[in-house]
Design a protein around this motif. Structure first.
Motif, PDB file in Angstrom:
ATOM      1  N   MET A 208       8.424  41.956 -52.266  1.00 18.16           N
ATOM      2  CA  MET A 208       7.919  42.592 -53.478  1.00 18.16           C
ATOM      3  C   MET A 208       6.525  42.053 -53.832  1.00 18.16           C
ATOM      4  O   MET A 208       5.622  42.815 -54.199  1.00 18.16           O
ATOM      5  CB  MET A 208       8.888  42.348 -54.639  1.00 18.16           C
ATOM      6  N   VAL A 209       6.335  40.715 -53.693  1.00 18.27           N
ATOM      7  CA  VAL A 209       5.024  40.127 -53.975  1.00 18.27           C
ATOM      8  C   VAL A 209       3.969  40.693 -53.032  1.00 18.27           C
ATOM      9  O   VAL A 209       2.833  40.986 -53.440  1.00 18.27           O
ATOM     10  CB  VAL A 209       5.096  38.593 -53.863  1.00 18.27           C
ATOM     11  N   GLN A 210       4.338  40.877 -51.767  1.00 18.12           N
ATOM     12  CA  GLN A 210       3.388  41.435 -50.804  1.00 18.12           C
ATOM     13  C   GLN A 210       2.976  42.847 -51.194  1.00 18.12           C
ATOM     14  O   GLN A 210       1.781  43.191 -51.192  1.00 18.12           O
ATOM     15  CB  GLN A 210       3.991  41.429 -49.405  1.00 18.12           C
ATOM     16  N   ARG A 211       3.953  43.680 -51.562  1.00 15.42           N
ATOM     17  CA  ARG A 211       3.642  45.069 -51.920  1.00 15.42           C
ATOM     18  C   ARG A 211       2.811  45.140 -53.189  1.00 15.42           C
ATOM     19  O   ARG A 211       1.793  45.853 -53.249  1.00 15.42           O
ATOM     20  CB  ARG A 211       4.953  45.867 -52.096  1.00 15.42           C
ATOM     21  N   ARG A 212       3.218  44.373 -54.223  1.00 14.41           N
ATOM     22  CA  ARG A 212       2.483  44.410 -55.493  1.00 14.41           C
ATOM     23  C   ARG A 212       1.078  43.834 -55.333  1.00 14.41           C
ATOM     24  O   ARG A 212       0.105  44.347 -55.907  1.00 14.41           O
ATOM     25  CB  ARG A 212       3.249  43.636 -56.564  1.00 14.41           C
ATOM     26  N   GLU A 219      -7.654  38.929 -55.892  1.00 14.53           N
ATOM     27  CA  GLU A 219      -6.946  37.692 -55.589  1.00 14.53           C
ATOM     28  C   GLU A 219      -5.461  37.951 -55.362  1.00 14.53           C
ATOM     29  O   GLU A 219      -4.808  37.241 -54.594  1.00 14.53           O
ATOM     30  CB  GLU A 219      -7.134  36.694 -56.728  1.00 14.53           C
ATOM     31  N   ALA A 220      -4.938  38.959 -56.031  1.00 18.58           N
ATOM     32  CA  ALA A 220      -3.526  39.297 -55.838  1.00 18.58           C
ATOM     33  C   ALA A 220      -3.272  39.750 -54.402  1.00 18.58           C
ATOM     34  O   ALA A 220      -2.188  39.511 -53.836  1.00 18.58           O
ATOM     35  CB  ALA A 220      -3.096  40.383 -56.810  1.00 18.58           C
ATOM     36  N   ALA A 221      -4.250  40.394 -53.764  1.00 12.43           N
ATOM     37  CA  ALA A 221      -4.083  40.828 -52.377  1.00 12.43           C
ATOM     38  C   ALA A 221      -3.944  39.630 -51.444  1.00 12.43           C
ATOM     39  O   ALA A 221      -3.159  39.632 -50.492  1.00 12.43           O
ATOM     40  CB  ALA A 221      -5.262  41.697 -51.956  1.00 12.43           C
ATOM     41  N   GLU A 222      -4.751  38.579 -51.714  1.00 11.24           N
ATOM     42  CA  GLU A 222      -4.629  37.363 -50.901  1.00 11.24           C
ATOM     43  C   GLU A 222      -3.266  36.719 -51.082  1.00 11.24           C
ATOM     44  O   GLU A 222      -2.643  36.247 -50.119  1.00 11.24           O
ATOM     45  CB  GLU A 222      -5.733  36.376 -51.306  1.00 11.24           C
ATOM     46  N   LEU A 223      -2.771  36.709 -52.337  1.00 10.23           N
ATOM     47  CA  LEU A 223      -1.444  36.191 -52.602  1.00 10.23           C
ATOM     48  C   LEU A 223      -0.393  37.015 -51.874  1.00 10.23           C
ATOM     49  O   LEU A 223       0.579  36.479 -51.310  1.00 10.23           O
ATOM     50  CB  LEU A 223      -1.172  36.193 -54.111  1.00 10.23           C
ATOM     51  N   GLY A 224      -0.571  38.337 -51.870  1.00 13.90           N
ATOM     52  CA  GLY A 224       0.357  39.210 -51.154  1.00 13.90           C
ATOM     53  C   GLY A 224       0.336  38.948 -49.664  1.00 13.90           C
ATOM     54  O   GLY A 224       1.376  38.976 -48.999  1.00 13.90           O
ATOM     55  N   ARG A 225      -0.887  38.694 -49.112  1.00 14.25           N
ATOM     56  CA  ARG A 225      -0.981  38.411 -47.679  1.00 14.25           C
ATOM     57  C   ARG A 225      -0.228  37.122 -47.326  1.00 14.25           C
ATOM     58  O   ARG A 225       0.504  37.064 -46.340  1.00 14.25           O
ATOM     59  CB  ARG A 225      -2.450  38.273 -47.276  1.00 14.25           C
ATOM     60  N   LEU A 226      -0.404  36.084 -48.150  1.00 16.87           N
ATOM     61  CA  LEU A 226       0.300  34.828 -47.912  1.00 16.87           C
ATOM     62  C   LEU A 226       1.813  35.013 -48.020  1.00 16.87           C
ATOM     63  O   LEU A 226       2.579  34.447 -47.233  1.00 16.87           O
ATOM     64  CB  LEU A 226      -0.172  33.766 -48.912  1.00 16.87           C
ATOM     65  N   ALA A 227       2.241  35.803 -49.007  1.00 18.84           N
ATOM     66  CA  ALA A 227       3.678  36.071 -49.153  1.00 18.84           C
ATOM     67  C   ALA A 227       4.212  36.788 -47.926  1.00 18.84           C
ATOM     68  O   ALA A 227       5.322  36.513 -47.451  1.00 18.84           O
ATOM     69  CB  ALA A 227       3.939  36.894 -50.421  1.00 18.84           C
ATOM     70  N   GLY A 228       3.406  37.735 -47.392  1.00 20.36           N
ATOM     71  CA  GLY A 228       3.829  38.450 -46.191  1.00 20.36           C
ATOM     72  C   GLY A 228       3.966  37.527 -44.998  1.00 20.36           C
ATOM     73  O   GLY A 228       4.918  37.651 -44.203  1.00 20.36           O
TER      74      GLY A 228
END
Length: 417
Positions: A208-212, A219-228
């Motif tokens: 869910m974090v990756q998709r959101r 910065e949220a995209a980088e967080l999503g990439r790390l979550a992925g």
């Protein structure tokens, strides 16, 4: 849920030790009977009587020594074989020459074979060959010259003891292989249980974090990439995992050790047969605007573990509907209470699953269907069938027997008693 490690020691040769214990007592009585029936033919019967007193005390006093491999030490085996060899050699002083030349039995008679068999069970065919060779040499010295009957008896003991020793070694190897297989199975089941729990919680959150994060950008995209990345790493870990090596006793004769994890529903009710749970109460929270629940008007009782796992499998199926079906897809849950089983069907009106997609997802480490649904049902003795036609939605049929296997076995044993 109460969980604990259960340690089992496997020893396929333990029945052989019990049989050897009985054999030594019976052959002692047989040897004494042979002596009593031919008492008048002995030249020095007092020698035989003295030997049988020693043999009786030795046999009865050492019964605990032949009860298992741990007690049967090398020193005991050496002393036991010495008693047998002494009896063979003393026969020439106690019995008459005529009886000896006619092929009469030695003082210990077939009791000697028990000493050789102890070598075979304890140390395998090499130990058996050593002990039977000494017995053969003592018999040849006793007879004075090799005769057909002597050679026949020597070869019989030699071949039989070596064969038994070889069978014991093969049994030990098979025992270690079985112990390894049981421990791998136990570790695999525990890993699958952990994988299901992780899939239902941590992996769902990471996805869910990756998709959101991807949708928000910045910065949220980088967080999503790390979550992925962490999701992929975690999926790889739970789908592979490590299986510990089986424990093997320092003394191979003591068998192998298997460690498994028990997860009883209740410490006082390990089979989970008492205090059934109404399945409807566990499924009711899933009902909502897009999920329709149809259940019987009466309670649907199931064992606690079976009810929880079945409800979790239904939840996993609904998660798949929310994640993979079209926006606003509806789902229906149908509960059927049959005499011997409970059937729960989860159906949706989504686009369906393309052919081969489930196998591809499992290969990628996405174990939602493999573990969260099919794995849960398999662990409680049920089955999960998935039917999906592209463009016509997906249907998951879950079947769980009402009586757990442990309860069935317990009832069967009670009926036999």
């Amino acid at each position: 849920m109460s969980r604990g490690e259960r340690v089992m020691r496997m020893s396929v040769e333990q029945p052989l030790w019990r049989a050897l214990t009985g054999y030594r007592v019976l052959t002692l009585l047989y040897a004494i009977g042979l002596f009593a029936s031919a008492y008048e033919q002995f030249v020095r019967p007092w020698v035989a009587i003295g030997y049988f007193v020693v043999l009786s005390v030795w046999t009865l006093a050492t019964l605990p020594r032949v009860a298992n491999a741990a007690n049967c030490t090398k020193r005991f085996l050496a002393a036991d074989l010495t008693v047998a060899l002494a009896g063979i050699l003393l026969t020439r002083f106690a019995d008459s020459v005529e009886r000896i030349e006619a092929g009469g039995p030695t003082l210990p008679s077939i009791w000697t074979a028990g000493s050789v068999l102890a070598f075979a069970i304890k140390g395998g065919w090499r130990w058996a060959a050593f002990a039977s060779t000494l017995v053969a040499a003592a018999n040849l010295v006793h007879r004075g010259a090799p005769t057909r009957d002597t050679i026949h008896n020597v070869l019989l003991v030699w071949v039989a003891s070596i064969a038994i020793g070889y069978v014991v070694e093969v049994a030990r190897a098979s025992e270690r292989t079985l112990a390894r297989a049981l421990e791998i199975e136990a570790a695999t089941r525990e890993r699958e249980r952990l994988a299901r729990d992780i899939h239902d919680s941590v992996l769902q959150v990471l996805a869910m974090v990756q998709r959101r994060g991807t949708a928000l950008g910045g910065e949220a995209a980088e967080l999503g990439r790390l979550a992925g990345e962490q999701e992929v790493a975690l999926r790889t870990l739970v789908s592979g995992g490590l299986v510990p090596l089986s424990r093997v006793s320092e003394d191979a004769a003591q068998g192998a050790v298997v460690r498994a994890v028990d997860e009883p529903d209740d410490p006082d009710d390990p089979d989970g047969a008492a205090r059934p749970v109404d399945l409807r109460a566990l499924l009711a929270p899933y009902a909502g605007a897009r999920v329709t629940l149809s259940d019987p008007g009466a309670p649907v009782p199931l064992a606690p573990l079976a009810a929880r796992e079945l409800a979790a499998a239904v939840g996993a199926a609904l998660d798949n509907v929310r994640k993979h079906a079209r926006e606003g897809a509806a789902a229906w849950i149908l509960v059927e209470d049959e005499p011997d089983e409970v059937i729960v069907t989860v159906r949706d009106d989504g686009p369906g699953i393309p052919e081969g997609r489930l196998a591809q997802a499992e290969g990628e480490g996405r174990l939602g269907v493999a573990l969260s649904i099919r794995g849960r049902l398999r662990d409680i003795g049920g089955t999960a069938d998935l039917i999906s036609v592209p463009g016509q939605g997906t249907e998951v049929e879950l079947k769980v027997p009402k009586a757990p296997q442990g309860a069935k076995d317990a009832r069967g044993k009670a009926e036999q008693r």
